[in-house]
Motif scaffolding. Structure first.
Motif, PDB file in Angstrom:
ATOM      1  N   UNK A   1     116.770  82.956  25.008  1.00  0.00           N
ATOM      2  CA  UNK A   1     115.976  83.586  24.414  1.00  0.00           C
ATOM      3  C   UNK A   1     114.431  83.655  24.760  1.00  0.00           C
ATOM      4  N   UNK A   2     113.847  83.292  25.248  1.00  0.00           N
ATOM      5  CA  UNK A   2     112.345  83.933  25.706  1.00  0.00           C
ATOM      6  C   UNK A   2     112.462  84.066  26.683  1.00  0.00           C
ATOM      7  N   UNK A   3     112.805  83.766  28.353  1.00  0.00           N
ATOM      8  CA  UNK A   3     113.233  84.823  29.765  1.00  0.00           C
ATOM      9  C   UNK A   3     112.388  83.602  30.378  1.00  0.00           C
ATOM     10  N   UNK A   4     113.775  83.466  31.305  1.00  0.00           N
ATOM     11  CA  UNK A   4     113.175  82.197  32.524  1.00  0.00           C
ATOM     12  C   UNK A   4     111.649  82.396  33.143  1.00  0.00           C
ATOM     13  N   UNK A   5     111.272  83.786  32.563  1.00  0.00           N
ATOM     14  CA  UNK A   5     109.430  84.146  32.848  1.00  0.00           C
ATOM     15  C   UNK A   5     108.601  83.082  32.340  1.00  0.00           C
ATOM     16  N   UNK A   6     108.370  82.359  31.162  1.00  0.00           N
ATOM     17  CA  UNK A   6     108.082  81.825  29.964  1.00  0.00           C
ATOM     18  C   UNK A   6     109.050  79.826  30.062  1.00  0.00           C
TER      19      UNK A   6
END
Lengths: 313, 291
Positions: free
Chosen positions: A250-255
């Motif tokens: 839901x937040x994305x692997x970037x964070x």
């Protein structure tokens, strides 16, 4: 007691005397060998070009090539940076909360309120991360009830759960919700062990509540605070693994990509076993070094730390 | 009679404390209450409230009825219960035996103790662990959830600390009366340690019930999914429980159904918690801060 004085008993005699104890140790030792020491040795795949169908025995050795590859992999550095950032934020923002809660609870005059609060505060520790995040999602998510209320009141909904920029704060919030009450237990125990005559003497000398807090309570808790800080630092790289793997989508692997999730996705999901193992090994070694370093610093400052104490018992 | 350093604080301080502690407690209770209430609410209640209800005015068990009408949830509960009960039993036996043996000065006691304590400092890593479990042929077997958790170093320390505080004189006199080590453990040490066994048992049981990542890692077979994985798939990832899984059409309000899944994961914890709550402060403290 008398046995302590005669360690010179011949091995065969001790063996016959202790055979039942050895039998009792057997399952535990077997467990340790199979599910801890064998995997620790299994870390050698980090130095191999591991192929599952060849197995550890027949896979090619390739020295530190996997670590060199990691060094060149921007995703690994993202994961490392996220790990350190999230760990730092957790240490900084989480650690004071249980201490503060314990100080307030300890100062409560009513035992009833104190017990009621403790009962409520300990509960979330026993809930799984899946459940905690489900509760957060139902409360703060896009369709959750807080945003429902906001919408009904005519405001725009706030993306608490999906905004990568505020993700570190969300994560600390979840950690505080789940474990701050539980972490309070040890501080409360330390507080109840403070010598009450010190308070009496200080109060008689005219010290107000804040001076007593500063000059008696906090110094008495120093050892426990340092101990917990060290343990937390040793654990720092493991920053809530399940918490991240559950929210990575839901937040994305970037964070939300941390070393553990990197290991999982590279190794188990991606099939690049050797890179995953290399990242995992790097994490384990760095974590152990951090723990050792923090303990050494504590010793220098004259605190007992953790290793010494275990050695004595 | 209140000691002088605990005089009643000024109203301002009292208010601050009430806000801090009350806010913290409400933040814990309200989400849980909303979830439980919504799972019990009727469709009309939910639509009227716009999604969530704080208190169901027409409580109904319809969501649970639907949830259990398909095999999915009942099977998941069965899996979770099996893993929890068998896992806790095995883990308790292993831990008690090892903790008792290393709590006495016996042959190999110290090296074995160090063997356990080292596990506190270093984790073997996900990949090697996976490879070992795979090599043992445990993939897709429920034993992959049970065996790797059969000994927790922290629980071991709690248990051992407690056993070390059992007076040596009692054990000595039992030995003179001719009791073997097995008998001493079973007839003397364990009955004296009921509280700590309860606490450690609770920790293990909660751990097995809550296990999510091991299931994700080792179980590909969806029919063996435990409750936590169901919770993740149908609530967090929002996959809908389709009509054929449930065997009912039309399905009820999705909110109440999802909340019912959450409650199913929550209930066992909420049930054992009050009974063991009074023990665990003492249990944790004997293990964690010794002296």
């Amino acid at each position: 007691m008398s046995r302590r004085k005669q360690p010179e008993l011949p091995f065969a005699v001790r063996l016959r005397r202790d055979w039942q104890m050895l039998v009792l140790m057997l399952p535990g030792v077997l467990f340790l060998l199979v599910f801890f020491y064998l995997p620790v040795l299994g870390n050698v795949v980090a130095f191999q070009d591991f192929q599952p169908y060849l197995g550890i025995m027949h896979s090619e050795w390739n020295g530190v090539q996997n670590f060199v590859n990691l060094y060149a992999d921007p995703d690994f550095w993202d994961a490392l940076r996220n790990t350190l950032l999230l760990a730092g934020v957790q240490l900084l923002l989480f650690f004071p909360v249980p201490l503060a809660l314990a100080l307030i609870v300890d100062s409560l005059v009513s035992n009833k309120i104190r017990r009621a609060f403790q009962t409520i505060a300990y509960l979330p520790h026993f809930l799984s991360w899946v459940l905690v995040i489900a509760l957060f999602q139902q409360s703060l998510g896009g369709a959750g009830f807080v945003n429902n209320l906001l919408r009904q009141a005519g405001f725009d909904p706030i993306p608490f759960m999906t905004n990568p920029d505020t993700f570190p704060l969300l994560v600390v919030g979840q950690l505080i919700w789940k474990d701050a009450g539980w972490a309070m237990i040890i501080f409360l125990a330390a507080l109840s062990a403070v010598d009450v005559s010190l308070y009496e003497a200080a109060a008689a000398d005219g010290a107000g509540r804040w001076r007593r807090l500063w000059h008696i309570t906090l110094p008495s808790m120093r050892t426990v605070i340092v101990l917990l800080l060290i343990l937390r630092i040793g654990d720092i790289l493991s920053v809530g693994f399940e918490q991240f793997i559950l929210q990575r989508d839901s937040v994305g692997p970037g964070a939300a990509e941390v070393l553990d999730t990197f290991t999982y996705y590279a190794g188990v999901v991606g099939g690049d076993w050797s890179s995953g193992a290399a990242a995992g090994l790097a994490k384990g070694v760095i974590g152990a070094l951090l723990l050792w370093g923090a303990n050494t610093v504590a010793h220098r400052l004259g605190e007992p730390g953790i290793f010494q104490k275990r050695g004595q018992s | 009679m209140r000691p002088i350093w605990k005089e009643r604080p000024a109203p301002a301080y009292q208010a601050v404390k009430a806000v801090v502690l009350g806010g913290f407690a409400l933040a814990i209770i309200v989400p849980i209450m909303v979830v439980v209430s919504t799972s019990l609410a009727s469709d009309a209640d939910i639509i009227e409230a716009g999604g969530y209800v704080l208190w169901p005015s027409h409580p109904t068990l319809k969501a649970y009825d639907t949830l259990f009408s398909g095999g999915l949830m009942a099977r998941a509960i069965g899996v979770s219960l099996f893993v929890t009960v068998i896992g806790t039993a095995i883990a308790l036996c292993t831990t008690i035996a090892l903790a008792y043996a290393t709590s006495r000065p016996v042959l190999f006691g110290r090296p074995v103790l160090l063997l356990v304590l080292f596990t506190l400092l270093f984790a073997p890593g996900i990949i090697p662990m996976f490879l070992v479990v795979k090599q043992l042929g445990l993939i897709d077997s429920l034993w992959s959830l049970i065996l790797p958790g059969a000994l927790g170093a922290f629980n071991f320390v709690v248990m051992r600390t407690f056993f070390m505080n059992v007076p040596a004189e009692i054990l000595e006199s039992a030995r003179i009366d001719g009791a073997s080590d097995f008998t001493i453990l079973r007839r003397i040490v364990m009955p004296l340690s009921k509280a700590v066994i309860a606490v450690v048992g609770l920790f293990y049981a909660v751990g097995f019930w809550n296990a999510f990542f091991n299931a994700l890692l080792y179980l590909n077979d969806t029919s063996k999914w435990p409750v936590q994985v169901i919770l993740r798939t149908y609530v967090l990832q929002g996959k809908s429980l389709s009509a054929d899984q449930l065997g009912v059409t039309p399905p009820p309000q999705p909110q109440s159904l999802q909340m019912a899944v959450v409650v199913v994961a929550l209930v066992p914890i909420a049930m054992v918690y009050p009974f063991l709550q009074r023990h665990f402060t003492k249990g944790v403290i004997t293990g964690a801060v010794k002296g």
